[in-house]
Design a protein around this motif. Sequence first.
Motif, PDB file in Angstrom:
ATOM      1  N   UNK A 203       0.815  -1.235   0.000  1.00 23.39           N
ATOM      2  CA  UNK A 203       0.000   0.000   0.000  1.00 23.39           C
ATOM      3  C   UNK A 203       0.842   1.276   0.000  1.00 23.39           C
ATOM      4  N   UNK A 204       2.022   1.230   0.629  1.00 24.60           N
ATOM      5  CA  UNK A 204       2.846   2.431   0.677  1.00 24.60           C
ATOM      6  C   UNK A 204       3.398   2.834  -0.688  1.00 24.60           C
ATOM      7  N   UNK A 205       3.348   1.933  -1.656  1.00 20.18           N
ATOM      8  CA  UNK A 205       3.742   2.325  -3.009  1.00 20.18           C
ATOM      9  C   UNK A 205       2.784   3.389  -3.526  1.00 20.18           C
ATOM     10  N   UNK A 206       1.489   3.218  -3.241  1.00 15.50           N
ATOM     11  CA  UNK A 206       0.489   4.219  -3.644  1.00 15.50           C
ATOM     12  C   UNK A 206       0.766   5.536  -2.930  1.00 15.50           C
ATOM     13  N   UNK A 207       1.067   5.450  -1.625  1.00 11.93           N
ATOM     14  CA  UNK A 207       1.363   6.660  -0.844  1.00 11.93           C
ATOM     15  C   UNK A 207       2.543   7.434  -1.453  1.00 11.93           C
ATOM     16  N   UNK A 208       3.619   6.724  -1.768  1.00 12.90           N
ATOM     17  CA  UNK A 208       4.821   7.378  -2.274  1.00 12.90           C
ATOM     18  C   UNK A 208       4.620   7.937  -3.684  1.00 12.90           C
ATOM     19  N   UNK A 209       3.816   7.255  -4.480  1.00 11.12           N
ATOM     20  CA  UNK A 209       3.521   7.769  -5.827  1.00 11.12           C
ATOM     21  C   UNK A 209       2.747   9.076  -5.743  1.00 11.12           C
ATOM     22  N   UNK A 210       1.807   9.163  -4.789  1.00 12.88           N
ATOM     23  CA  UNK A 210       1.073  10.418  -4.607  1.00 12.88           C
ATOM     24  C   UNK A 210       1.993  11.515  -4.083  1.00 12.88           C
ATOM     25  N   UNK A 211       2.957  11.153  -3.240  1.00 14.46           N
ATOM     26  CA  UNK A 211       3.911  12.149  -2.757  1.00 14.46           C
ATOM     27  C   UNK A 211       4.740  12.721  -3.909  1.00 14.46           C
ATOM     28  N   UNK A 212       5.060  11.865  -4.889  1.00 18.64           N
ATOM     29  CA  UNK A 212       5.807  12.330  -6.052  1.00 18.64           C
ATOM     30  C   UNK A 212       4.978  13.243  -6.943  1.00 18.64           C
ATOM     31  N   UNK A 213       3.682  12.938  -7.063  1.00 14.59           N
ATOM     32  CA  UNK A 213       2.818  13.666  -7.987  1.00 14.59           C
ATOM     33  C   UNK A 213       2.163  14.897  -7.373  1.00 14.59           C
ATOM     34  N   UNK A 214       1.967  14.893  -6.046  1.00 15.67           N
ATOM     35  CA  UNK A 214       1.206  15.969  -5.396  1.00 15.67           C
ATOM     36  C   UNK A 214       2.124  16.746  -4.455  1.00 15.67           C
TER      37      UNK A 214
END
Length: 415
Positions: A203-214
């Motif tokens: 699940x933290x992959x989704x978290x980190x991808x959003x951190x990169x994009x947002x």
Amino acid sequence: MDREFLDALDEIERERGIKKEVIVDSICQALVSSYKKNYNTSNAVNIEIEISEMDGSVKVYRVKNVVENVIDDATDVSIDMAKVYLANPQVGDVVKIEITPKNFGRIAAQTAKQVVVQKLKDAERDVIYHEYIDMENEIITGQINRIRNGNCYIDLGRIEGVLPSQEQSPGETYAVGDKLKMLITEVKRTGKGAQIVLSRSHPNLVRKLFELEVPEIAEGVVEIYHIAREAGSRSKIAIFSRDPAVDPLGACVGFHGTRVKNVVDELNGEKIDIIIWDNDISTFIRNSLAPSTVTEVFIDEDDRSSTVFVPNDQLSLAIGREGQNARLAARLTNWKIDIKGDDELDNFRDELEESSSQSHEISEELDEVYDDYDNEFTDTNYFDEDEYEFDEIENYYGYTNDEGEDDIDSYDEEE
């Protein structure tokens, strides 16, 4: 070995940070083993190697203890024999007798080279390990080098990581040469160096991808409260804003949905529901069941459970295929969620009111019992205003002799 070799050790210390003394000590230990192996010496415990700092020459010594009576020639030497090596030997002194073989320089040079190479490899492994241990739970991009037994081995530049089969996202297919963004879940220290374990399903992959994009998430203005994910299929992400002026939903979606679309594309089309977190659990549960509409939510705090009613035509949408939407909502909120159609709402309310009425009646009965219990011990004739009436108390407690009276006197004094 020669002086140039020692100068090379000085340069290694400056560039790689490996202390020269550590390398020399390791070389000496290796040379003891080499001497034992090449010269058929069964007992090399009392062998000592010295490397000259002046010219790099290597000498081998047998170390013996000075004793009065020699028991073992390999380890002991008499005082008389010790006078050859020491001016005034005493019992307990140590004597070093040089036994350097003629061709030992060649063996020493080969051994030293092997030790230095190994030390450099170990130092490189330590550097890599400490570099990646600080990157745990971070995203990294790598290319698939090879696939074996279902595991993908990823080229990360200075080291190769592994994407185990259980950490791969269901539905994704992998081929040699593919470039992927992955989460570093674990960095292990092994005898062969650092082992990097990667994941595409965490699940933290989704978290980190959003951190990169947002940027708002990276800056901490918008925060991710929790993520519930079924990798390869669907994720629900609960967010909130620390700044009332910032819309968390708009920040995550982006202009024309570009931000969330980039995350979805990286996850190969995995659906993502962005949910607004709310401190009120009823509202949070209502939001978590998106995209369905919720009519009403009933909460049971004791069981951390809820009963949710939705329009009949949205019942299947709220539950989701194979219960996925309801399941993810329960994981996201950490509450049990029972979903029902609106046609059951009236009956549920009636049952709730009936249950509440019964609970109220039971509560009133209990209050009456407590009142009677209190009255029994407050409205008594066992005492006067000024003193205890022994006869009354005697009848109450069953005392029939003078001992009872003494006990009552004692009780009176305690009171």
